[in-house]
Design an enzyme around this catalytic site. Structure first.
Site, PDB file in Angstrom:
ATOM      1  N   ASP A 133       1.085  -1.188  -0.232  1.00 15.66           N
ATOM      2  CA  ASP A 133      -0.098   0.041   0.044  1.00 15.66           C
ATOM      3  C   ASP A 133       1.101   1.124  -0.017  1.00 15.66           C
ATOM      4  O   ASP A 133       1.691   1.194   0.591  1.00 15.66           O
ATOM      5  CB  ASP A 133      -1.288   0.157   1.192  1.00 15.66           C
ATOM      6  N   HIS A 165      -6.270   3.149  -4.553  1.00 17.03           N
ATOM      7  CA  HIS A 165      -6.089   3.131  -2.784  1.00 17.03           C
ATOM      8  C   HIS A 165      -6.535   4.771  -2.387  1.00 17.03           C
ATOM      9  O   HIS A 165      -6.122   4.967  -1.494  1.00 17.03           O
ATOM     10  CB  HIS A 165      -5.001   2.997  -2.393  1.00 17.03           C
ATOM     11  N   HIS A 207      -5.879   9.387   0.810  1.00 13.40           N
ATOM     12  CA  HIS A 207      -5.630   8.268   1.885  1.00 13.40           C
ATOM     13  C   HIS A 207      -6.263   9.352   3.230  1.00 13.40           C
ATOM     14  O   HIS A 207      -5.951   9.739   4.140  1.00 13.40           O
ATOM     15  CB  HIS A 207      -4.161   8.331   2.754  1.00 13.40           C
ATOM     16  N   HIS A 236       3.322  -2.161   3.318  1.00 15.34           N
ATOM     17  CA  HIS A 236       3.649  -0.788   2.260  1.00 15.34           C
ATOM     18  C   HIS A 236       4.758  -0.956   1.962  1.00 15.34           C
ATOM     19  O   HIS A 236       5.744  -0.867   2.541  1.00 15.34           O
ATOM     20  CB  HIS A 236       3.869  -0.484   3.572  1.00 15.34           C
TER      21      HIS A 236
END
Length: 351
Positions: A172, A222, A226, A319
């Site tokens: 991510d 994503h 965020h 990540h």
């Protein structure tokens, strides 16, 4: 003359009342047969016409205002229609019974909204039949526009496409400085992974997006910025974060770029954002293993968490962006050979 006048008896000033009849003050009585017959005639006429004698001090006849109830000395007046005295009392279940303003009289009452509990509609003989009365269902009131919800409710994915002793690696918040190092490690072990990219990071690093695709990996949306908690966003806010990120990633990847999944920041999925993603052709991607590598707990903690949480068919969350990811890279160097030694093969998430 004065002597005779003094001896003459004075006449009474008030006629004595007869049985069943009140006395009339202010007029001297004249005991004559003609006067008696005149009075008797007036009484008979008043009885026929419904009039009341002696309504004023002068004895004028006055019309009655209505029929008096038995035992009532004077008839009562009627209140004009339309005042508060004639307001229809609310029935149980109506607006008035629940604290809202009283219902209007039947002649102006509106038909009850279909599906709303309450009293039956008041009857109005002269009113045209309502759709409900004529057998045709009444149209429901207009509702605010709702987001489209295509197909069945979306499902958040937390397993691999083929199941069995497989594992899916997902990364991510990139692309970022650690993305190139992670791609190098994945190539060494012939692993295909999924990269859940931030829209603005993809726009800033199009070369890395193209490399991800060129090496056979897959892309995931994503969001643009965020934001968290993602599930609290309005429909328009979520639609922007998902849709704009999708467009940024596709533009960075070039013609033919496919974005197969959407992962809500922080796992903030809800029915609305899942349907928004589905409308763009993306499945909602969750995870089953979270070593919390983003918090930099140390390489041993990351490795241990994966080893203890992983089950066959699991999806590992790690990540490659969003900060210093050196611990993630170091942990991945240990986890890749361990996964191979445990008999795991690498797969993509289900769709």
């Amino acid at each position: 003359m004065h002597r005779n006048a003094a001896r003459r008896p004075s006449l009474p000033t008030t006629r004595p009342a007869r049985p069943g009849r009140p006395a009339c003050p202010g007029r001297p009585a004249r005991p004559s047969a003609g006067r008696s017959r005149l009075i008797a005639g007036c009484i008979a006429v008043a009885a026929v016409l419904g009039l009341s004698a002696c309504g004023t001090a002068s004895g004028a006849l006055q019309p009655t205002t209505g029929a008096a109830a038995p035992g009532t000395p004077f008839p009562q007046q009627r209140t004009p229609t339309g005042t508060a005295a004639t307001t229809i009392a609310p029935a149980p279940g109506s607006d008035a019974a629940t604290g809202f303003p009283p219902a209007a009289p039947p002649t102006t009452a509106k038909p009850r909204t279909p599906g709303t509990p309450g009293t039956p509609a008041a009857s109005t003989p002269a009113a045209a039949p309502t759709p409900a009365a004529s057998g045709t269902p009444a149209a429901p009131p207009a509702q605010p526009a709702q987001p489209a919800q295509p197909g069945q409710p979306a499902k958040v994915i937390g397993s691999t496409a083929s199941g069995g002793r497989t594992v899916a690696l997902t990364f991510d918040d990139g692309p970022g400085p650690a993305t190139g190092q992670i791609l190098d490690l994945l190539a060494q072990y012939h692993v295909k992974a999924t990269f859940c990219e931030i829209g603005q990071n993809a726009a800033a690093n199009p070369a890395l997006v193209k490399r991800v695709l060129a090496e056979g990996h897959r892309l995931c949306d994503h969001s643009v910025h965020h934001p968290q908690p993602f599930a609290k966003l309005s429909h328009d806010g979520a639609a922007y974060e998902i849709g704009a990120a999708h467009d940024m990633i596709v533009k960075a990847g070039g013609p033919g770029t496919e974005v197969s999944w959407f992962r809500a920041p922080g796992g903030g999925f809800n029915t609305d954002n899942e349907h928004i993603a589905a409308g763009l052709g993306m499945s909602s991607l969750g995870w089953s293993v979270d070593p919390r590598d983003w918090s930099r707990p140390g390489v041993p903690a990351i490795v241990s968490a994966v080893q203890h949480q992983l089950k066959p068919g699991g999806v590992i969350l790690m990540h490659d962006g969003g900060g210093d990811r050196s611990q993630t890279v170091a942990a991945l160097k240990q986890l890749l050979p361990w996964l191979v030694a445990q008999g795991y093969t690498f797969d993509l998430p289900a769709t």
